[in-house]
Design an enzyme around this catalytic site. Structure first.
Site, mmCIF file in Angstrom:
data_model
loop_
_atom_site.group_PDB
_atom_site.id
_atom_site.type_symbol
_atom_site.label_atom_id
_atom_site.label_comp_id
_atom_site.label_asym_id
_atom_site.label_seq_id
_atom_site.Cartn_x
_atom_site.Cartn_y
_atom_site.Cartn_z
ATOM 1 N N ASP A 165 0.828 -1.187 0.000
ATOM 2 C CA ASP A 165 0.000 0.000 0.000
ATOM 3 C C ASP A 165 0.871 1.248 0.000
ATOM 4 O O ASP A 165 1.993 1.223 -0.518
ATOM 5 C CB ASP A 165 -0.942 -0.019 1.214
ATOM 6 N N HIS A 200 -4.173 5.300 4.013
ATOM 7 C CA HIS A 200 -4.863 4.175 3.385
ATOM 8 C C HIS A 200 -4.361 2.847 3.941
ATOM 9 O O HIS A 200 -5.155 1.956 4.298
ATOM 10 C CB HIS A 200 -4.652 4.261 1.871
ATOM 11 N N SER A 368 -11.302 -1.346 -1.334
ATOM 12 C CA SER A 368 -10.025 -1.344 -0.616
ATOM 13 C C SER A 368 -10.165 -1.909 0.785
ATOM 14 O O SER A 368 -9.231 -2.538 1.302
ATOM 15 C CB SER A 368 -9.487 0.088 -0.491
#
Length: 423
Positions: A165, A200, A368
């Protein structure tokens, strides 16, 4: 109005990537801004990918070309010559002219563009949300109840997950993240504000730990430029990750491709690397384009492709990709988990310019985040049954097939999937 908002968000997201990558990136088709379907894929200027065994004949066909260094055995990044063969098809983009020329002479798929892969809140005609503020003290959601996380339960103990990521930012208030490690991300811009896509990887780790409290997690920092990276580099990164000996790789990123063919760099990695590691499983996001078009690597048969359920638990999330290639759907809308502390300026309409202040938690939507939920369920099952990740994933997918949602498909909800395993 909703379609207009989605279109403006889509344009803003691609603009962010074009600004970050500059002339290195092109969009197909060239007139994508004028087309209702928008962009099909993003690709690298002046570069193509070729299987190693085809390099020599491609160089001869193109009358030049220089293999680049790096990557993994089996696929070559070929730097195109300056001159396009005079009998190549007409196209404003020299890279597309080379690709079309190869199609005519060698057949589709022998030479492919180097696609740009992006984290899944990005580049979607019907995208998921930017992170949203939550009240102080709000707990993670979803989270397994205490009996599921107690000693001896489905807590992921002894299982290792590597997350590819944007990197890792410690969230001290999120006690469930204690022990998570990873590459630090460059989370703040020059003004001290949270960058787009920052946090994220931290949010993903939080979802994993909310489902499997004792799973070992390593968050790697690869998608460092506008949440995106090149296909050849991603294949190399996945190959490097194998050195960490994970049970599960969680990847909340992907792309559509030219002619919907499997992404060549990832295809080589899966066939020559992933499939040769006993029990290793790749769990990948199905993407947020509200489309049935293949989204890679989630569409590979060897991957567990994860779509998102709406927060009512009964419908597919409006943004989620879908189709027979999606293996399972899991909660992915309005999840709450660990985030950064600081101010964030929205980049997407209709909230462009809006300032949001975060205190270590956020609400976020996207495939996600359905992806680490499924990865956490696989880890939880492994810690109870002793199965390897491939066996546990297959068992969970078989269970999901017993409770399909009409109009959606196979579904995994945390307590249903692990309830029968409790001591």
């Amino acid at each position: 109005m909703e379609n207009q908002t989605s279109e403006r968000k889509y344009l803003a997201q691609i603009a962010l990537i074009l600004e970050a990558f500059g002339r290195e990136v092109e969009v197909y088709p060239e007139d994508w801004e004028k087309r209702p379907e928008g962009a099909e894929y993003l690709y690298r200027t002046g570069v193509v990918l070729v299987r190693d065994e085809d390099v020599q004949r491609v160089v001869e066909l193109f009358r030049g070309g220089q293999p680049a260094e790096g990557g993994i055995g089996g696929v070559t990044r070929l730097l195109l010559p300056d001159e396009v063969p005079p009998d190549a098809p007409e196209d404003p983009s020299p890279t597309q002219r080379f690709l079309q020329y190869a199609d005519l002479r060698l057949g589709r798929g022998v030479v492919t563009p180097e696609h740009l892969f992006y984290v899944c809140p990005s580049v979607s005609p019907c995208p998921a949300t930017e992170p949203e503020e939550v009240p102080p003290g709000i707990p993670p959601d979803p989270v397994l109840p205490t009996p599921y996380l107690s000693a001896g339960a489905a807590d992921g103990r002894g299982v290792k997950v590597v997350v590819l990521d944007v990197g890792w930012s410690d969230a001290p208030a999120a006690y469930w993240l204690n022990g998570v490690t990873g590459d630090p991300e460059n989370a703040f811009d020059g003004s001290g504000r949270i960058r787009p896509y920052a946090g994220h990887g931290t949010f993903i780790a939080g979802v994993l730990r909310a489902i499997a409290r004792n799973v070992e997690i390593v968050v790697k920092s690869y998608f460092t430029t506008a949440g995106a990276m090149w296909e050849f580099d991603l294949a190399e990164a996945l190959d490097e990750v194998l050195d960490l000996a994970p049970d599960i790789i969680s990847l909340s990123a992907g792309t559509r491709t030219r002619f919907d063919l499997p992404a060549l760099g990832l295809d080589v990695f899966i066939k020559t690397r992933l499939n040769r590691v006993n029990g290793l499983t790749l769990v990948a996001a199905a993407g947020n384009e509200a489309s049935r078009d293949y989204f890679w690597p989630a569409a590979f048969p060897e991957a567990v492709g994860v779509g998102a359920l709406a927060d009512n638990g009964k419908d597919r999330a409006a943004f989620s990709n879908f189709g027979g290639w999606v293996d399972v759907y899991a909660p992915g809308e309005h999840l709450v988990n660990a985030f950064l502390t600081g101010d964030y300026e929205c980049t997407e309409p209709p909230n462009t310019g809006q300032l949001r202040s975060f205190q270590g938690m956020a609400r976020w939507s996207g495939t996600s985040f359905a992806t680490p939920l499924v990865a956490g369920l696989i880890a939880g099952r492994m810690s109870v049954t002793g199965e390897n990740a491939k066996q546990a994933a297959d068992a969970l997918l078989a269970f999901a097939l017993t409770q399909p949602v009409p109009g959606v498909g196979p579904v995994l909800r945390a307590t249903d999937a692990l309830g029968s395993l409790q001591p």
